[in-house]
Design an enzyme around this catalytic site. Structure first.
Site, PDB file in Angstrom:
ATOM      1  N   CYS A   1      38.339  47.016  54.202  1.00  0.00           N
ATOM      2  CA  CYS A   1      39.529  47.802  54.477  1.00  0.00           C
ATOM      3  C   CYS A   1      40.308  48.107  53.206  1.00  0.00           C
ATOM      4  O   CYS A   1      41.052  49.070  53.136  1.00  0.00           O
ATOM      5  CB  CYS A   1      40.431  47.054  55.438  1.00  0.00           C
ATOM      6  SG  CYS A   1      40.670  45.342  54.968  1.00  0.00           S
TER       7      CYS A   1
ATOM      8  N   SER B   1      36.303  32.933  37.789  1.00  0.00           N
ATOM      9  CA  SER B   1      37.522  33.747  37.818  1.00  0.00           C
ATOM     10  C   SER B   1      38.736  32.840  37.991  1.00  0.00           C
ATOM     11  O   SER B   1      38.712  31.924  38.812  1.00  0.00           O
ATOM     12  CB  SER B   1      37.446  34.748  38.974  1.00  0.00           C
ATOM     13  OG  SER B   1      38.710  35.347  39.159  1.00  0.00           O
TER      14      SER B   1
ATOM     15  N   GLY C   1      36.368  37.540  36.784  1.00  0.00           N
ATOM     16  CA  GLY C   1      35.025  37.346  37.320  1.00  0.00           C
ATOM     17  C   GLY C   1      34.191  38.616  37.229  1.00  0.00           C
ATOM     18  O   GLY C   1      32.994  38.572  36.936  1.00  0.00           O
ATOM     19  N   SER C   2      34.820  39.751  37.474  1.00  0.00           N
ATOM     20  CA  SER C   2      34.072  41.017  37.446  1.00  0.00           C
ATOM     21  C   SER C   2      33.511  41.286  36.057  1.00  0.00           C
ATOM     22  O   SER C   2      32.338  41.658  35.909  1.00  0.00           O
ATOM     23  CB  SER C   2      34.968  42.183  37.870  1.00  0.00           C
ATOM     24  OG  SER C   2      35.418  42.006  39.189  1.00  0.00           O
TER      25      SER C   2
HETATM   26  C1  LIG Z   1      36.761  37.485  43.390  1.00  0.00           C
HETATM   27  C2  LIG Z   1      35.325  37.495  43.065  1.00  0.00           C
HETATM   28  C3  LIG Z   1      34.832  38.159  41.933  1.00  0.00           C
HETATM   29  C4  LIG Z   1      35.714  39.002  41.044  1.00  0.00           C
HETATM   30  O1  LIG Z   1      36.578  38.250  40.234  1.00  0.00           O
HETATM   31  P1  LIG Z   1      37.850  38.989  39.564  1.00  0.00           P
HETATM   32  O2  LIG Z   1      38.432  37.944  38.685  1.00  0.00           O
HETATM   33  O3  LIG Z   1      38.733  39.384  40.693  1.00  0.00           O
HETATM   34  O4  LIG Z   1      37.313  40.135  38.795  1.00  0.00           O
HETATM   35  C5  LIG Z   1      33.492  38.098  41.668  1.00  0.00           C
HETATM   36  N1  LIG Z   1      32.657  37.399  42.455  1.00  0.00           N
HETATM   37  C6  LIG Z   1      33.083  36.739  43.550  1.00  0.00           C
HETATM   38  C7  LIG Z   1      32.122  35.967  44.364  1.00  0.00           C
HETATM   39  C8  LIG Z   1      34.429  36.774  43.897  1.00  0.00           C
HETATM   40  O5  LIG Z   1      34.847  36.133  44.990  1.00  0.00           O
END
Ligand SMILES: *Cc1c(COP(=O)(O)O)cnc(C)c1O
Length: 391
Positions: free
Chosen positions: A327, A202, A73-74
Site C-alpha cells: 500500500c 540497517s 540496508g538498501s
Molecule cells: C528494511 C529492510 C531493508 C531496507 O533497509 P533501509 O535501511 O530501509 O534501506 C532491506 N532488507 C530488509 C529485509 C528490510 O526489512
C-alpha cells in the site's frame, strides 16, 4: 481523550531508544566536526566512528576492518550485489542466484543487472517460505558470481537455513551474501562460523536512526565501489561520515545482541499469544513457519476481509500494523512474498502483519486481540466475500 498508540509495526521501522539517542547527541552540537580533520575534535569524531565500528564487528563476530558504514540496508544490498557482479565480470562471471521473495533492494538490483546483460535465477520458496538448499546447489553455474538469500523474511519472518546455503556456495567456490536486516538482534549471528561473505544491516530496524546501515565484507574480498568520492571508509564508501548516526548504530548493535536468548524467549512468548489469539478466529491461517520464525513476527491471512480496511479500523483505535499489500506505493498489488508462498491474491490482500518488540506489554496484546476480534467480525458482517457459516 488522548488517543492510545500501540505500535506493532517494528518490522517497518523502530523508534530510537533512549540509550541510542544518548550516544548520538554529543555529535550534533558539542562535537559536529568532520571526522577527516586533523584537529582534536575531528579526531574525537573519528574515534567515535571507530568505537562504533568495533561494536558492530563484535556483535556479528567479525573484524572491525570488515565493517563499512552505508546509508542503510538498501545501499548495503545494492553494493553487495553490484559490487561483486561488477568486480567478477572480467572473470566471465555474470550470473546471480537469489530468491523470489527477497526485499526489493535485492530483487530490483538483480533486475537492473539483468537489463545490463547479467543473468539472475530467482529460486522459489516452499509454502512456509523456505529456500531449499538443494535448489541453491542446482542453480549454481560455472559463471555464478554470487548467491544472495535473506537471513529472515521481513513479511512472514521465516528464518532461512543460512549455514547450509553458505556451505553449498563455498563448496562450489561462489560468494554468499545475506540481507540480515530483520535477523540482527533476533538470531545469533556469527559471520565466521556461519561462513558469510557479505551481510547487510540497517539501523532503523534496531532502534537506531533511519539512513544508516552497514555492509560487512569478509577480509580479502574486494568489491567495486557503488559511489566515488573521498577517501572515507578506506576509499570504499565516500561521503562525510554521519557521525551521530554511526555512533548510535554502534550502541544499537551492542544492545541488540545483549541478553539475546532472554529477549528471544520473552518476545516469542508474547508473539505466540498473538498468534494463538488470532488463529482462534475461524477462517484464519498462519503465514510462515511457526518455529523457525522471527520472535516478534505474526503474519496471518484472514478470510473474508480486506487488509486495507482492517488497517484503517485498527488505526482508528490507535494500533499500527501492516497488511499484505504494497500500500505504501499507492498500488494495491498483493505482496510478492505472500504470492511466493502460494497464497491466492484475495487471501494475500486479507493478511495482516503485527511485529512486536520487547517493549510491547501484555496489556497492549490484550487490547490488540480484543480490537482485532471486534473489527474482523464487523468487516465480515459487511462483506460479500464472507458467509458466516461456522461462527
Ligand atoms: C528494511 C529492510 C531493508 C531496507 O533497509 P533501509 O535501511 O530501509 O534501506 C532491506 N532488507 C530488509 C529485509 C528490510 O526489512
Amino acid at each position: 481523550m488522548v488517543k492510545r498508540l500501540i505500535y506493532a509495526d517494528n518490522a517497518a521501522t523502530t523508534g530510537i531508544s533512549d540509550e541510542v539517542l544518548k550516544e548520538m547527541l554529543p555529535y550534533f552540537q558539542d562535537n559536529f566536526a568532520n571526522a577527516s580533520t586533523a584537529y582534536e575534535i575531528g579526531q574525537q569524531a573519528k574515534a567515535a566512528i571507530e568505537r562504533a565500528r568495533n561494536k558492530v564487528a563484535a556483535s556479528i563476530k567479525s573484524k572491525p576492518e570488515e565493517i563499512f558504514f552505508t546509508s542503510g540496508g538498501s545501499e548495503a544490498d545494492n553494493w553487495a550485489i553490484r559490487g561483486v557482479a561488477e568486480k567478477l565480470l572480467p572473470q566471465g562471471k555474470k550470473h546471480i542466484v537469489t530468491s523470489v521473495f527477497e526485499h526489493h533492494a535485492v530483487l530490483h538490483t538483480c533486475e537492473a543487472l539483468e537489463k545490463r546483460g547479467y543473468e539472475a535465477t530467482y529460486l522459489p520458496v516452499d509454502s512456509k517460505g523456505f529456500v531449499n538448499p538443494e535448489d541453491v546447489r542446482k542453480a549454481i553455474r560455472d559463471d555464478t558470481a554470487l548467491v544472495s538469500i535473506m537471513y529472515a523474511n521481513n513479511e512472514i519472518g521465516t528464518i532461512q537455513p543460512i549455514e547450509q546455503i553458505a556451505a553449498i556456495c563455498h563448496a562450489k567456490g561462489v560468494l554468499f551474501h545475506t540481507d540480515a536486516v530483520q535477523a540482527v538482534g533476533n538470531v545469533n549471528i556469527d559471520v565466521r562460523k556461519q561462513e558469510i561473505d557479505l551481510l547487510s544491516i540497517s539501523g532503523h530496524k534496531i532502534h537506531a536512526q533511519k539512513g544508516i546501515g552497514v555492509l560487512y565484507v569478509k577480509k580479502g574480498l574486494v568489491l567495486s565501489n557503488l559511489l566515488y568520492g573521498g577517501g572515507q571508509e578506506r576509499g570504499k564508501r565516500p561521503g562525510t561520515e554521519n557521525v551521530p548516526a554511526i555512533a548510535g548504530l554502534g550502541r544499537a548493535m551492542e544492545l541488540a545482541v545483549s541478553n539475546l536468548e532472554n529477549k528471544i524467549n520473552e518476545v516469542t512468548e508474547k508473539r505466540n499469544r498473538i498468534l494463538d489469539g488470532i488463529l482462534a478466529i475461524p477462517g484464519t491461517r498462519l503465514n510462515g513457519d511457526r518455529e523457525k520464525r522471527l520472535p516478534g513476527n505474526s503474519n496471518i491471512s484472514i478470510e473474508g476481509i480486506e487488509g486495507e480496511s482492517l488497517l484503517l479500523l485498527l488505526d482508528q483505535v490507535g494500533i499500527c500494523a501492516s497488511s499484505g499489500s504494497a500500500c505504501t506505493s499507492g498500488s494495491l498489488e498483493p505482496s510478492h512474498v505472500l504470492l511466493a508462498i502460494g497464497l491466492k491474491p484475495e487471501l494475500a490482500h486479507g493478511s495482516i502483519r503485527l511485529s512486536i518488540s520487547q517493549e510491547t506489554t501484555d496489556e497492549e496484546i490484550t487490547y490488540i486481540l480484543d480490537n482485532l476480534r471486534e473489527i474482523i467480525h464487523k468487516l465480515r458482517t459487511m462483506s460479500p466475500l464472507w458467509e458466516e457459516t461456522d461462527e
